[in-house]
Design an enzyme around this catalytic site. Structure first.
Site, short mmCIF file in Angstrom:
data_model
loop_
_atom_site.label_atom_id
_atom_site.label_comp_id
_atom_site.label_asym_id
_atom_site.label_seq_id
_atom_site.Cartn_x
_atom_site.Cartn_y
_atom_site.Cartn_z
N LYS A 259 11.22 37.28 7.59
CA LYS A 259 10.76 37.79 6.29
C LYS A 259 11.91 38.62 5.70
O LYS A 259 11.96 39.84 5.85
CB LYS A 259 9.49 38.63 6.51
CG LYS A 259 8.61 38.74 5.30
CD LYS A 259 7.25 39.28 5.68
CE LYS A 259 6.53 39.92 4.52
NZ LYS A 259 6.28 39.06 3.36
N1 PMP Z 1 4.21 33.25 2.89
C1 PMP Z 1 4.99 34.15 2.29
C2 PMP Z 1 6.18 33.69 1.52
C3 PMP Z 1 4.69 35.51 2.39
O1 PMP Z 1 5.45 36.42 1.78
C4 PMP Z 1 3.54 35.92 3.10
C5 PMP Z 1 3.18 37.37 3.19
N2 PMP Z 1 3.85 38.00 4.24
C6 PMP Z 1 2.75 34.94 3.71
C7 PMP Z 1 3.12 33.60 3.59
C8 PMP Z 1 1.55 35.31 4.52
O2 PMP Z 1 1.96 35.95 5.70
P1 PMP Z 1 1.04 36.98 6.47
O3 PMP Z 1 -0.27 36.32 6.64
O4 PMP Z 1 1.74 37.19 7.76
O5 PMP Z 1 0.94 38.19 5.63
#
Ligand code: PMP
Length: 319
Positions: free
Chosen positions: A165
């Site tokens: 991320k």
């Molecule tokens: N895809 C992207 C591009 C994101 O930024 C997020 C948010 N973190 C998610 C999917 C969902 O991830 P999570 O369920 O871990 O928050």
């Protein structure tokens, strides 16, 4: 900026919100070299609890390792040469910043970022860690949103590390969501370089057909912690079949329902994609079932899933 909370945790100290500043020539500001998380804390019967804190912190450390920020974050390396923070330290600091700010339901934003340095090579600059927390309600404002398939392609998986991320990835997300909003939509949906549906700018996506769920394969997406939770819950608790597969935009019209999932968005119905109407302004019945189950679990209403909660107050921790 409006004050969001009293303190922000910065490199081990609780800094008043107004004083949490960095130099304008910060490397991560200029080049997008930070890594971050989005985490939520919910009110539960035994006090506020953070959902899947350990999994989020693990992903933060993995993202930091991708950007070679291990001078500050030692992961599980307990060797005496490395005096950076471990995963448990960051989990503890996350709980502490919620306590210090007297928050219950809140969003938590840890960010690992380089210090001031111009030029792409971050070598020689320090690594900083900050954790902020503030109350943050519903991410998308409608029961069912209208989504535009973006002309911007999701980042090619060989152009970066899609499981990390990384702040820079969000330039792609911002371009897509701003464009969607400028065209009168609520949110964007990005396709991968092969033309398959990938994900939203900050959300994963699921489709429903009968009692089956479909979600895009890993590869060009951030494999979300919510996505993994929903796959597990749908199968185990709702008896739905879940299939990860390549999904082309032409297949959308065959689905009954669609919904976004993610920490910020939680579970949010998608009523329309481009000019294809699914459930319109309303949430479909399967999406509703999944959303209610998810919200029940994050609010500590299902004993079987308390393993996913980290309680904020020491009193509830000792229970
Ligand atoms: N895809 C992207 C591009 C994101 O930024 C997020 C948010 N973190 C998610 C999917 C969902 O991830 P999570 O369920 O871990 O928050």
């Amino acid at each position: 900026m409006q004050k969001l909370s009293d303190y922000i945790w910065l490199n081990g100290e609780f800094v008043p919100f107004e004083d949490s500043k960095i130099h304008i020539l910060n490397h991560s500001l200029h080049y997008g070299s930070g890594v971050f998380e989005g985490i939520r804390c919910y009110e539960a019967p035994d006090g506020p609890a953070v959902f899947r804190l350990d999994d989020h912190v693990k992903r933060l450390f993995k993202s930091a390792a991708v950007m070679r920020m291990d001078s500050r974050l030692r992961g599980n390396d307990k060797s005496s040469e490395n005096d950076g923070w471990g995963e448990k330290d960051i989990e503890g600091a996350t709980l502490e910043i919620i306590r210090r700010n007297n928050l219950t339901e809140c969003y938590i934003r840890p960010l690992v970022f380089f210090g001031e340095k111009m030029g792409l090579d971050p070598k020689g600059t320090e690594v900083n860690v900050m954790i902020a927390a503030w109350p943050w309600g519903k991410y998308l404002q409608k029961e069912a949103v209208k989504v535009k398939i973006s002309d911007f392609t999701r980042i090619h998986p060989k152009s970066s590390v899609m499981t990390a991320k990384i702040s820079g990835h969000y330039a792609n997300s911002i371009l897509a969501s701003t464009d969607a909003k400028n065209h009168g939509y609520d949110e964007a949906l990005l396709l991968d370089y092969k033309g398959n549906i990938a994900e939203g700018p900050g959300e994963n996506i699921f489709f429903v057909k009968g009692n089956q769920l479909f979600t895009p394969n890993k590869g060009s997406i951030l494999p979300g912690i919510t996505r993994a939770s929903i796959i597990e819950l749908a199968q185990r608790e709702l008896g739905l079949r879940v299939k990860e597969k390549d999904i082309k935009p032409e297949e959308i019209k065959e689905f009954d329902e669609a919904f976004f999932v993610g920490t910020a968005v939680e579970v949010n119905a998608i009523g329309q994609i481009n000019n294809i109407r699914l459930t319109g302004e309303k949430e479909g019945p399967i999406t509703k079932q999944i959303r209610e189950l998810y919200l029940g679990i994050v609010h500590g209403k299902e004993k079987n899933y308390e393993k996913w909660l980290s309680f904020v107050s020491e009193k509830s921790l000792q229970k």
